[in-house]
Design a protein around this motif. Structure first.
Motif, PDB file in Angstrom:
ATOM      1  N   VAL B  81       0.856  -1.185   0.000  1.00  0.00           N
ATOM      2  CA  VAL B  81       0.000   0.000   0.000  1.00  0.00           C
ATOM      3  C   VAL B  81       0.888   1.229   0.000  1.00  0.00           C
ATOM      4  O   VAL B  81       2.039   1.170   0.423  1.00  0.00           O
ATOM      5  CB  VAL B  81      -0.940   0.035   1.239  1.00  0.00           C
ATOM      6  N   ASN B  85      -1.085   4.930   4.204  1.00  0.00           N
ATOM      7  CA  ASN B  85      -2.381   4.270   4.202  1.00  0.00           C
ATOM      8  C   ASN B  85      -2.383   3.065   5.138  1.00  0.00           C
ATOM      9  O   ASN B  85      -1.354   2.445   5.362  1.00  0.00           O
ATOM     10  CB  ASN B  85      -2.750   3.808   2.791  1.00  0.00           C
ATOM     11  N   THR B  86      -3.572   2.748   5.638  1.00  0.00           N
ATOM     12  CA  THR B  86      -3.705   1.575   6.487  1.00  0.00           C
ATOM     13  C   THR B  86      -3.428   0.333   5.654  1.00  0.00           C
ATOM     14  O   THR B  86      -3.928   0.217   4.543  1.00  0.00           O
ATOM     15  CB  THR B  86      -5.150   1.500   7.045  1.00  0.00           C
ATOM     16  N   THR B  87      -2.635  -0.568   6.193  1.00  0.00           N
ATOM     17  CA  THR B  87      -2.314  -1.757   5.404  1.00  0.00           C
ATOM     18  C   THR B  87      -3.526  -2.688   5.362  1.00  0.00           C
ATOM     19  O   THR B  87      -4.375  -2.672   6.248  1.00  0.00           O
ATOM     20  CB  THR B  87      -1.112  -2.507   6.003  1.00  0.00           C
ATOM     21  N   ASN B  88      -3.568  -3.513   4.333  1.00  0.00           N
ATOM     22  CA  ASN B  88      -4.692  -4.426   4.184  1.00  0.00           C
ATOM     23  C   ASN B  88      -4.716  -5.475   5.285  1.00  0.00           C
ATOM     24  O   ASN B  88      -5.765  -6.017   5.611  1.00  0.00           O
ATOM     25  CB  ASN B  88      -4.640  -5.081   2.809  1.00  0.00           C
ATOM     26  N   LEU B  89      -3.544  -5.779   5.834  1.00  0.00           N
ATOM     27  CA  LEU B  89      -3.486  -6.699   6.966  1.00  0.00           C
ATOM     28  C   LEU B  89      -4.304  -6.126   8.120  1.00  0.00           C
ATOM     29  O   LEU B  89      -5.106  -6.834   8.742  1.00  0.00           O
ATOM     30  CB  LEU B  89      -2.022  -6.908   7.388  1.00  0.00           C
ATOM     31  N   ALA B  90      -4.108  -4.843   8.407  1.00  0.00           N
ATOM     32  CA  ALA B  90      -4.840  -4.205   9.505  1.00  0.00           C
ATOM     33  C   ALA B  90      -6.337  -4.164   9.223  1.00  0.00           C
ATOM     34  O   ALA B  90      -7.161  -4.415  10.107  1.00  0.00           O
ATOM     35  CB  ALA B  90      -4.302  -2.795   9.726  1.00  0.00           C
TER      36      ALA B  90
END
Lengths: 148, 175
Positions: B81, B85-90
């Motif tokens: 990402v 930005n907020t990671t997709n894991l989070a």
């Protein structure tokens, strides 16, 4: 006379509205600031990546690769899939890139592995269920960026 | 009058039976809403049930990410990402933890995502690349079990989690 009263009331109502709006804006800004600056623990700032090993690499090779990978302080956690010959790992994206980590470990160990690269098309068509093109997402991420 | 008393007595005894028989929810068995310090962020408190589920979810996500069979469904996890930005894991961790918290009986959690049928239907959810099949769902359940085992969840509770996910199979598997 009656008209003046109405105008006075309208002015007061308008003023009250503007004051309320101003106060709510201040509250919102403070809230966003607090939320944006909250310490990010755990997986919140983690970026994931995966390396795929060549077929010739056995489980010992994967263990060695994993060990070398964890020598990098920016690597937080990893999980190997011995059967599939893969290693998923999480790292701090503000400090390094997945490709740099992978190249570094491959060079150091000589173990043949390639970083899985996800195309933008693949990334746009799968879970997690969040539409990053939505207006809500764009507004919220835009506001967050303002306070970073 | 005696009939009325008998009826009331019957109701009372039924209630007592219900109280005695009322089982703990899975969420309560995992620690429930007892507040504990959040290991991720010691200055914050978290419900123990949620903490347990979140740990399982996070471990499960790593198992999923390492499984090429599940890759088509969870590809964004492995996509970088852009900075800030907020990671997709989070994102996935939060969403799955919310869902499991509600599904296991948390009284305080809320899940605001799509319902399970729509979320897994590409026609209704553009972020779903393809419909899930039974093999992929088996792999997903296996990943959750592995994630739970990594967190030393007792086997009887893993069985309950497995049963919960299994109950969703007909809703989620759409091909």
């Amino acid at each position: 006379m009656q008209k003046n009263i109405w105008i006075t009331w309208l002015k007061r109502a308008g003023l009250a509205f503007l004051i309320t709006l101003g106060m709510l804006t201040v509250v919102l800004v403070i809230h966003i600031y607090q939320v944006s600056n909250r310490p990010r623990g755990g997986v919140d700032g983690w970026q994931m990546a995966r390396v795929n090993f060549e077929k010739s690499v056995d489980s010992t090779g994967i263990v060695l690769f994993r060990y070398a990978l964890h020598q990098h302080k920016s690597v937080y956690h990893s999980f190997p899939n011995m059967q599939a010959g893969t290693l998923a790992f999480a790292f701090d994206p503000t400090k390094t890139k997945a490709s740099e980590l992978c190249n570094s470990v491959v060079q150091k160990t000589g173990i043949q592995a390639t970083l899985l690269r996800i195309s933008s098309e693949e990334a746009a068509n799968a879970c997690p269920v969040i539409d990053q093109h939505s207006i809500t997402y764009r507004i919220s991420s835009g506001l967050q960026k303002l306070f970073r | 009058m005696p009939a009325c008393c008998a009826f009331l007595l019957g109701l009372t005894s039924c209630d007592k039976d219900n109280d005695d028989m009322q089982e703990q929810t899975l969420y309560e068995k995992l620690g429930g809403n007892r507040m504990v310090s959040d290991p991720r962020n010691p200055s914050q408190m978290i419900e123990q049930g949620r903490l347990g589920l979140r740990s399982v979810v996070d471990s499960t996500i790593f198992v999923i990410a390492a499984d090429p069979n599940l890759q088509p469904y969870f590809a964004p996890l492995l996509a970088e990402v852009t900075a800030g930005n907020t990671t997709n894991l989070a994102v996935l961790s939060r969403s799955l933890t919310d869902f499991f918290s509600v599904a296991t009986g948390s009284a305080t959690a809320t899940y605001s995502g799509m319902n399970m049928r729509d979320a897994h239907d590409p026609a209704r959810n553009p972020r779903m690349a393809l419909k899930a099949d039974n093999k992929s769902y088996d792999d997903f359940i296996a990943a959750v079990v592995k994630g739970a085992q990594q967190n030393n969840v007792p086997s009887e509770l893993i069985g309950e989690v497995g049963a919960l996910i299994e109950a969703l199979r007909t809703t989620i598997v759409q091909r």
